[in-house]
Design a protein around this motif. Structure first.
Motif, short mmCIF file in Angstrom:
data_model
loop_
_atom_site.label_atom_id
_atom_site.label_comp_id
_atom_site.label_asym_id
_atom_site.label_seq_id
_atom_site.Cartn_x
_atom_site.Cartn_y
_atom_site.Cartn_z
N MET A 69 0.86 -1.19 0.00
CA MET A 69 0.00 0.00 0.00
C MET A 69 0.90 1.24 0.00
O MET A 69 2.09 1.15 0.29
N GLY A 70 0.31 2.39 -0.33
CA GLY A 70 1.06 3.64 -0.30
C GLY A 70 1.79 3.93 -1.59
O GLY A 70 1.78 3.13 -2.53
N LEU A 121 -0.41 -7.88 8.44
CA LEU A 121 -1.37 -7.53 7.40
C LEU A 121 -2.52 -6.70 7.97
O LEU A 121 -2.94 -5.70 7.37
N TYR A 122 -3.00 -7.10 9.15
CA TYR A 122 -4.10 -6.35 9.76
C TYR A 122 -3.62 -5.01 10.31
O TYR A 122 -4.38 -4.03 10.34
N ALA A 123 -2.36 -4.92 10.72
CA ALA A 123 -1.79 -3.62 11.11
C ALA A 123 -1.80 -2.67 9.91
O ALA A 123 -2.15 -1.49 10.04
N MET A 124 -1.42 -3.19 8.74
CA MET A 124 -1.45 -2.37 7.52
C MET A 124 -2.86 -1.93 7.18
O MET A 124 -3.11 -0.76 6.87
N LYS A 125 -3.81 -2.85 7.29
CA LYS A 125 -5.21 -2.53 6.95
C LYS A 125 -5.74 -1.42 7.86
O LYS A 125 -6.33 -0.45 7.39
N LEU A 126 -5.54 -1.58 9.16
CA LEU A 126 -6.08 -0.60 10.11
C LEU A 126 -5.40 0.75 9.96
O LEU A 126 -6.04 1.80 10.11
N SER A 130 -7.34 4.11 8.75
CA SER A 130 -7.38 5.24 9.69
C SER A 130 -7.03 6.56 9.01
O SER A 130 -7.16 7.63 9.62
N GLY A 131 -6.54 6.47 7.77
CA GLY A 131 -6.24 7.69 7.02
C GLY A 131 -4.85 8.24 7.23
O GLY A 131 -4.57 9.38 6.84
N VAL A 132 -3.96 7.47 7.83
CA VAL A 132 -2.58 7.93 8.03
C VAL A 132 -1.92 8.19 6.67
O VAL A 132 -2.07 7.39 5.73
N MET A 441 1.32 -1.44 14.12
CA MET A 441 0.80 -0.17 13.57
C MET A 441 1.71 0.99 13.99
O MET A 441 2.08 1.83 13.16
N GLU A 442 2.07 1.04 15.27
CA GLU A 442 2.94 2.10 15.77
C GLU A 442 4.33 2.00 15.12
O GLU A 442 4.94 3.03 14.80
N ALA A 443 4.80 0.79 14.94
CA ALA A 443 6.13 0.59 14.33
C ALA A 443 6.14 1.13 12.90
O ALA A 443 7.10 1.81 12.49
#
Length: 450
Positions: A69-70, A121-126, A130-132, A441-443
């Motif tokens: 993504m990105g 994968l779920y960290a990437m999804k969330l 979240s719009g980051v 997610m934080e990482a």
């Protein structure tokens, strides 16, 4: 965010079940499937799950693949693996069917490493949902050959872009800033009265089950039973018939990076044979060169540095054409170079009773504690957990960090917990999966800011 993660945990576990259902250990290579049918199928399903979640996916010739993504030139990489070690051992549950018991989820690969792939994968999804702002690409690489050589990542390096920074979720929290070097050896008998000896199922785990057949001698059966009674074996059985003594020994499994946590069944058999007066050339050689101490002292390799000590593990023992061979897996402290190790064991690898061949010596990996990559990941862990007691560390295990540039190992295992990753009844905790998603997610956010 914890509530959003919790709301997705049932879906995450169900998708993990789709991966666990696939026997993805190394198979017979075939056209377009370099590691056989199982790993290729696991990769296909892993990429399919990612597509269902709206990610761009690429399959790199069934060596590995990625979900992304990105936008941007730089890539934050996350590298996990979908291949597994053989099942082995006595399971209470079907290793290829996800079994949930409260917070516990059992199955081969749940912690090593299919579960962590799902967490990432779920960290990437969330994070995406979240719009980051994604000023770099975030790429989750799914490999198919971590357990047996990491050729998947060698292929990645040949055909895909280099990562700017990242991590592999295939070790422990809080953070791994160094990995010991790896050395492989094989021990061979020259002369032996042992008729057959076979045990172990992988080279990177302690030989926890072993059988041996030796010629019978007067009173030997009783002496062996008495000797085995004073060992740390879980079970043993000694039978005598037709002039032969059959020995079955069950030790304790452990990963090759922490062999002192296990009990080497083969090593105990060799030790007891010598104790009871069974005169044999290879028994002498094994006990003097390998033994049960796990420190390499018998081949001149006992050493340590500020980050840990050398460990030695006997994984597989087998008999072919009257020759006994034993695989040896050694983890070398991070500050020792190949030439140091070779000179330390020079002249100590062969005598009239046996010989040892060095098969490979791999270099260690080390990032300074104060490097931006280590700081970014460690901060993510501390911010989520509040744990400041556990510091970044050096481990004996080897991960994708040794093959891919600019990444280190980061979670998801908690220190001091045995998830049985190479043993029977491997498991993961759903509550820890949810926490790991938040940490990852934080990482990723921290790495985007480097």
């Amino acid at each position: 965010m914890k509530e959003k993660i919790h709301a997705l945990s049932e879906e995450m576990v169900a998708n993990l079940g789709r991966l666990v259902a696939i026997d993805s250990q190394l198979g017979t290579p075939e056209e377009g499937k370099p590691f056989g049918e199982g790993p290729a199928k696991a990769l296909s399903v892993g990429l399919q799950i990612a597509e269902e979640m709206g990610f761009r996916t690429v399959n790199l010739d069934n060596y590995c693949g990625y979900a992304e993504m990105g936008e941007g030139d730089e890539i934050v990489g996350i590298a996990g693996h979908l291949d597994i070690v053989p099942v082995g051992g006595d399971w209470s549950y079907n290793p290829f069917e996800l079994t949930r018991k409260g917070d516990y989820v059992y199955g081969r690969g749940t912690t090593d490493d299919k579960g962590p792939v799902m967490e990432a994968l779920y960290a990437m999804k969330l994070l995406r949902d979240s719009g980051v702002k994604l000023n770099k690409r975030v790429r989750l690489i799914m490999g198919c050959n971590e357990e047996t050589g990491s050729r998947c990542m060698q292929h990645y390096n040949e055909v895909a872009e280099e990562l700017s920074c990242g991590f592999t979720p295939d070790a422990s929290f809080p953070c791994i800033h160094g990995e010991k070097g790896h050395m492989g050896m094989t021990v061979y008998s020259k002369n032996t009265k042992i008729i057959a000896m076979n045990g172990g199922f992988v080279s990177n785990a302690v030989c926890d089950n072993c059988t041996a057949v030796i010629p019978a001698e007067d009173g030997l059966k009783e002496k062996l039973e008495a000797a085995f009674a004073n060992t740390k074996l879980q079970e043993y059985k000694v039978t005598e018939e037709n002039g032969e003594i059959h020995i079955e020994a069950k030790g304790v499994p452990a990963h090759a990076s922490t062999p002192t946590l296990g009990v080497n069944a083969a090593g105990v058999i060799f030790e007891c044979l010598e104790q009871v007066g069974f005169e044999d050339d290879f028994v002498k050689f094994y006990n003097s060169h390998i033994g049960t101490s796990c420190d390499g002292v018998g081949v001149g390799l006992k050493c340590q540095d500020a980050y840990g000590e050398l460990t030695l593990c006997n994984g597989i023992v087998k008999t072919e054409d009257g020759v006994i061979s034993c695989t040896i897996d050694i983890r070398v402290p991070v500050t020792f170079k190949e030439e140091d190790i070779r000179s330390m064991c020079e002249g100590k690898l062969e005598d009239e009773n046996g010989r040892i061949e060095i098969n490979s010596i791999g270099n260690p990996l080390f990032f300074p504690r104060e490097s931006p990559l280590v700081e970014a990941l460690y901060k993510a862990y501390v911010d989520v957990t509040g744990d400041t007691e556990n510091e970044p560390m050096v481990i004996g295990g080897g991960t994708y960090a040794k093959t891919l540039k600019n990444i280190i190992a980061f979670g998801p295992e908690k220190l001091g917990v045995d998830y049985r990753i190479h043993g029977s009844d491997e498991y993961i905790l759903v509550s820890e999966m949810e926490e790991a998603v938040l940490i990852y997610m934080e990482a990723i956010k921290n790495l985007l800011a480097i």
